[in-house]
Design an enzyme around this catalytic site. Structure first.
Site, PDB file in Angstrom:
ATOM      1  N   LYS A  11      -0.926   5.473  -6.245  1.00 16.47           N
ATOM      2  CA  LYS A  11      -1.784   4.853  -5.231  1.00 16.47           C
ATOM      3  C   LYS A  11      -1.694   3.320  -5.251  1.00 16.47           C
ATOM      4  O   LYS A  11      -1.205   2.732  -6.214  1.00 16.47           O
ATOM      5  CB  LYS A  11      -3.237   5.310  -5.455  1.00 16.47           C
ATOM      6  CG  LYS A  11      -3.431   6.817  -5.267  1.00 16.47           C
ATOM      7  CD  LYS A  11      -4.910   7.183  -5.317  1.00 16.47           C
ATOM      8  CE  LYS A  11      -5.123   8.671  -5.135  1.00 16.47           C
ATOM      9  NZ  LYS A  11      -6.561   9.025  -5.049  1.00 16.47           N
ATOM     10  N   TYR A  51      -5.988  12.671   4.356  1.00 13.41           N
ATOM     11  CA  TYR A  51      -7.241  13.037   3.668  1.00 13.41           C
ATOM     12  C   TYR A  51      -8.274  13.666   4.620  1.00 13.41           C
ATOM     13  O   TYR A  51      -9.463  13.658   4.325  1.00 13.41           O
ATOM     14  CB  TYR A  51      -7.834  11.805   2.985  1.00 13.41           C
ATOM     15  CG  TYR A  51      -7.157  11.480   1.659  1.00 13.41           C
ATOM     16  CD1 TYR A  51      -7.286  12.332   0.565  1.00 13.41           C
ATOM     17  CD2 TYR A  51      -6.403  10.329   1.488  1.00 13.41           C
ATOM     18  CE1 TYR A  51      -6.695  12.051  -0.645  1.00 13.41           C
ATOM     19  CE2 TYR A  51      -5.788  10.039   0.269  1.00 13.41           C
ATOM     20  CZ  TYR A  51      -5.942  10.916  -0.796  1.00 13.41           C
ATOM     21  OH  TYR A  51      -5.361  10.641  -2.001  1.00 13.41           O
ATOM     22  N   PHE A  59     -17.445   9.248   1.096  1.00 16.47           N
ATOM     23  CA  PHE A  59     -16.458   8.261   0.644  1.00 16.47           C
ATOM     24  C   PHE A  59     -15.194   8.229   1.509  1.00 16.47           C
ATOM     25  O   PHE A  59     -14.249   7.496   1.199  1.00 16.47           O
ATOM     26  CB  PHE A  59     -16.083   8.515  -0.821  1.00 16.47           C
ATOM     27  CG  PHE A  59     -15.553   9.902  -1.113  1.00 16.47           C
ATOM     28  CD1 PHE A  59     -14.230  10.240  -0.847  1.00 16.47           C
ATOM     29  CD2 PHE A  59     -16.388  10.875  -1.661  1.00 16.47           C
ATOM     30  CE1 PHE A  59     -13.739  11.507  -1.112  1.00 16.47           C
ATOM     31  CE2 PHE A  59     -15.901  12.154  -1.931  1.00 16.47           C
ATOM     32  CZ  PHE A  59     -14.573  12.468  -1.651  1.00 16.47           C
ATOM     33  N   ASN A 114      -8.095   5.539  -8.287  1.00 16.65           N
ATOM     34  CA  ASN A 114      -7.809   6.361  -9.466  1.00 16.65           C
ATOM     35  C   ASN A 114      -6.308   6.582  -9.716  1.00 16.65           C
ATOM     36  O   ASN A 114      -5.920   7.608 -10.271  1.00 16.65           O
ATOM     37  CB  ASN A 114      -8.599   7.680  -9.416  1.00 16.65           C
ATOM     38  CG  ASN A 114      -8.186   8.579  -8.277  1.00 16.65           C
ATOM     39  OD1 ASN A 114      -7.438   8.162  -7.405  1.00 16.65           O
ATOM     40  ND2 ASN A 114      -8.645   9.814  -8.298  1.00 16.65           N
ATOM     41  N   HIS A 117      -2.622  10.599  -7.037  1.00 15.37           N
ATOM     42  CA  HIS A 117      -3.090  11.839  -6.409  1.00 15.37           C
ATOM     43  C   HIS A 117      -2.259  12.986  -6.958  1.00 15.37           C
ATOM     44  O   HIS A 117      -1.098  12.799  -7.292  1.00 15.37           O
ATOM     45  CB  HIS A 117      -2.893  11.750  -4.886  1.00 15.37           C
ATOM     46  CG  HIS A 117      -3.056  13.067  -4.184  1.00 15.37           C
ATOM     47  ND1 HIS A 117      -4.287  13.610  -3.920  1.00 15.37           N
ATOM     48  CD2 HIS A 117      -2.135  13.955  -3.729  1.00 15.37           C
ATOM     49  CE1 HIS A 117      -4.117  14.781  -3.315  1.00 15.37           C
ATOM     50  NE2 HIS A 117      -2.824  15.012  -3.188  1.00 15.37           N
ATOM     51  N   GLU A 128       1.430  18.859   1.855  1.00 14.50           N
ATOM     52  CA  GLU A 128       1.452  17.418   1.542  1.00 14.50           C
ATOM     53  C   GLU A 128       2.885  16.895   1.397  1.00 14.50           C
ATOM     54  O   GLU A 128       3.192  15.777   1.808  1.00 14.50           O
ATOM     55  CB  GLU A 128       0.647  17.160   0.265  1.00 14.50           C
ATOM     56  CG  GLU A 128      -0.845  17.409   0.457  1.00 14.50           C
ATOM     57  CD  GLU A 128      -1.649  17.329  -0.833  1.00 14.50           C
ATOM     58  OE1 GLU A 128      -2.860  17.574  -0.769  1.00 14.50           O
ATOM     59  OE2 GLU A 128      -1.069  17.025  -1.896  1.00 14.50           O
TER      60      GLU A 128
END
Ligand code: CMP
Length: 140
Positions: A11, A51, A59, A114, A117, A128
């Site tokens: 990310k 997403y 969020f 974070n 993914h 994905e």
């Protein structure tokens, strides 16, 4: 025989801090083969589509803004039991709860930023993977 596949994204937080090489090394040392990989910058629209499953979550806006804030590195990875083994390698979504030595424990900032993914099922890994890569960009 080919193993199962999973989709990861290094990310924007981890890419901008220069952790890409270390994270790829840790993934490969854990036995995952790289089947596709690129450096790219998602638009807000693309991040929103990726997403979409989280659209109703509080969020979602923050997640889409962050994922389109800078370059990221999506990769298709192959290994027996890829989805579950990769989730073990990266640790819990919230790095404060991630096991020592996991990628998120080592490199993530917080639950939003974070570092990586990981797909949550074989079906989503396939969806994905096809979101980021066409057939000419995958090997094997
Ligand atoms: P990821 O595995 O990419 O899948 C969905 C993402 O939503 C997750 O990692 C987190 O980055 C993000 N996320 C989950 N919970 C929260 C939260 N409470 N606040 C902000 N982001 C979150």
């Amino acid at each position: 025989m080919a193993g199962n596949r999973t989709l990861t994204i290094i990310k924007p937080d981890a890419v901008s801090k220069g952790f890409t090489g270390k994270i790829i090394a840790q993934i490969m040392e854990a036995g995952f083969a790289v089947k596709a990989m690129k450096l790219m910058h998602l638009t807000e629209k693309e991040a929103g589509i990726f997403y979409e499953v989280h659209k109703e979550r509080p969020f979602y806006g923050e997640l889409v803004e962050f994922m389109s804030s800078g370059p990221c590195v999506p990769m298709i990875l192959e290994k027996d039991n890829a989805v579950a083994d990769f989730r073990k390698l990266i640790g819990a979504t919230n790095p404060a709860e991630a096991e020592e030595g996991t990628i998120r424990a080592l490199y993530a900032e917080n639950v939003g930023k974070n570092a990586v993914h990981g797909s949550d099922s074989d079906e989503n890994a396939h969806i994905e993977g096809n979101f980021f890569f066409n057939i000419t960009e995958m090997v094997g």
